[in-house]
Enzyme design. Sequence first.
Site, PDB file in Angstrom:
ATOM      1  N   ASN A  86       0.844  -1.197   0.000  1.00 19.79           N
ATOM      2  CA  ASN A  86       0.000   0.000   0.000  1.00 19.79           C
ATOM      3  C   ASN A  86       0.887   1.258   0.000  1.00 19.79           C
ATOM      4  OD1 ASN A  86       0.946  -0.271   2.671  1.00 19.79           O
ATOM      5  ND2 ASN A  86      -0.823   0.860   3.444  1.00 19.79           N
ATOM      6  N   CYS A 122       1.923   3.587   2.055  1.00 22.06           N
ATOM      7  CA  CYS A 122       2.948   3.838   3.102  1.00 22.06           C
ATOM      8  C   CYS A 122       3.868   2.668   3.361  1.00 22.06           C
ATOM      9  CB  CYS A 122       2.262   4.266   4.390  1.00 22.06           C
ATOM     10  SG  CYS A 122       1.486   5.878   4.247  1.00 22.06           S
ATOM     11  N   GLU A 126       3.440  -0.445   4.627  1.00 13.94           N
ATOM     12  CA  GLU A 126       3.333  -1.390   5.729  1.00 13.94           C
ATOM     13  C   GLU A 126       2.467  -2.601   5.404  1.00 13.94           C
ATOM     14  OE1 GLU A 126      -0.298   1.196   6.291  1.00 13.94           O
ATOM     15  OE2 GLU A 126       1.787   1.469   5.678  1.00 13.94           O
TER      16      GLU A 126
END
Length: 749
Positions: free
Chosen positions: A272, A274, A276
């Site tokens: 995704n 960001c 994580e």
Amino acid sequence: MSLAPLTSNALAVLEKRYLKKDLQGNPIETPEELFRRVARNIASADQLYNPKADLPCLEEEFFQLMASLDFLPNSPTLMNAGRELQQLSACFVLPVGDSMEEIFDAVKHMALIQKSGGGTGFSFSRLRPKNDVVGSTKGVSSGPVSFMSVFDAATETIKQGGTRRGANMGILRVDHPDILEFIQCKDRDHRFNNFNISVAATDEFMEAVEKGKDYPLRNPRTKEITGHLPAREVFEKIVYYAWKNGDPGIIFIDRINRDNPTPHLGEIESTNPCGEQPLLPYESCNLGSINLSHMAKNGEIDWEKLGSVTERAIHFLDNVIDMNRYTLPQIEAMTKANRKIGLGVMGFADLLIQLGIPYNHPMAFELGERIMAFIQEKGRQASYRLALQRGSFPNFEKSTLKGKWEAMRNATITTIAPAGTISIIAGTSSGIEPLFALVFVRHVLDGKKLLEINPFFEQVARVEGFYSEDLMKKILEVGSLKDLPEVPEKVKRLFMTAHEISPEDHVRMQAAFQKYTDNAVSKTVNFPHDATVEDVAKVYLLAYELGCKGVTIYRDRSREEQVLYKGIQPREEEKMDGFKKERRPRARGDVMHGSTRKIKTGCGNLYVTVNEDEEGRLFEIFNQIGKAGGCAASQSEAIGRLVSLALRSGIDPTEIVRQLKGISCHMPVWSQEGRILSCSDAIAKAIEWHLREKNKAKVDLKEAWVEEKTPIFGKSNPIFQRGACPECGGPLLFEEGCVKCLCGYSDCG
């Protein structure tokens, strides 16, 4: 149970982004009603498995979980549960195939997801390289980087509306033939602003870096080796551009796939935005965070409470999968087949402060590992019990979990997400990040500024007897306690901020949490402005060595449009750094020619006069609001003076339009020419109309960032008219791969 106290900042964020509103934009629900709405909606999923389920009891349990601020789900769930949209997932990964049809299917699917508030991740590694043959036309391919610009432009258009802004992750394997172009594609800050980018580094590549060897490049279309590159040179290029502006990051793709619970479905290619949440193509994930600052009791961790919150949070997140309304049938099928959830934490820095442990102390790393191991174990047990009641996730029988568990409801359990906005609602520190600063300026109505002080620090300062308004202002200016003799040494050690933590210790903390996290950990490694390229290289290698699944770094003030100051002023020598010449406004002649336009605004009729010089160039504007005086008249006059100064100094008028157009106030009106959002918007449109009539310029409003046309920096570097939050005027922070503000604004949604 009543709602836990909310900070003024939390209330502002809730009102701005989360509470239901009427057609005029006024909130029509309270925070307590929001949590009740979400709890009722998510609890109703139990009826799918037990028609006799006690829904009121479960609703109350979920309500207390959120209203206490012990746990909060990701933003889309808070925003949309129990409302018409009902899109509850935060993150998605979409495949990008090697054909025009597949590429533009991905663009269309991205648009639908971002319209509903989700972020999207892509791997462009399947696309054939630049100059490779295109069989249907006998032409040549333009390569993955060129197609990324299509995704970027679409996101730019979509994010102009909605409650969450579009954000993308773009990934390319390190063995793709176009890897060098990809590494430097964000070299100029105005390109790909809607993308975080990461290189998918293989074990083969990292071993070649260690040994100083070449590694092969492979054409994804033919699977053939097309050449070799020196691994260390490529690694140094990755490091250099990350040092220069924060991109690219690195994900260790083979390590991610070793933890893939369903390898029979294919390899994980992307994450995704960001970083994580690694996901298979068409997977989505629902995230939530436990507020660790609420898990301290009498100077120790309340393990019983943490276990109870974990178990209820797993139940909540599993229900979200069933209550979600999916944008695409492919996403619904894949998500329900694997039922991945991502339970993480926020408030870790605040917890350490309550326990008296400095963030960079070995005890802090040990505690982070212990906490995450506990949450992982309790979460797995809760998922197991749900599976006995509801059945395992459909792909369980062929998953890697089959030999370890008799049943399992969710393919993954844990993820450390940024928790940026929900941590503001909870009134706690973000994710597992250290404190960014101890004192902030909060901008409120009428231009007033209020000092906002970390509550734990304020309490300690008052108890220890060194609190004063002057000291708080001094801390605001310098950004830390390090050089302040008024503050005791033990307090300085406990309240270290992000830029006082060594980059190596940032990585060690990330690795501590990663050890017991199914998915990945969102964490930014902060570097001071004077850090070297070699410093960044050491951190990338350390992250690989310690078992991280990826790493994102940010060197202070390395992005021109995202200036990040610990205090409130840039250094004097940096204010003029790189300037070659000084701009001076042109002198005004005795006679000017122009036109005056009457525009209806919420403050009354605005008269905008646009004048040109003898060469037909826009030179100045004059604004007057009817016969009104007071604030509206003075502000419109001020805008006119500043716009005139910019025009006389050679600033392109289309750039001025971009800055002013779209600014809104509380009294928008409709005119013959369309909707007028504010006096600023009206002035911009008056200039734009004048330009159109003269056929001298066209304003491209798709470009969000402003690039100066006259090269006043040494190498014609772009100048961006942004350094503060566009919503509140406060400082922008770079954390977990995102630019964000304490008011809740985020470039990533």
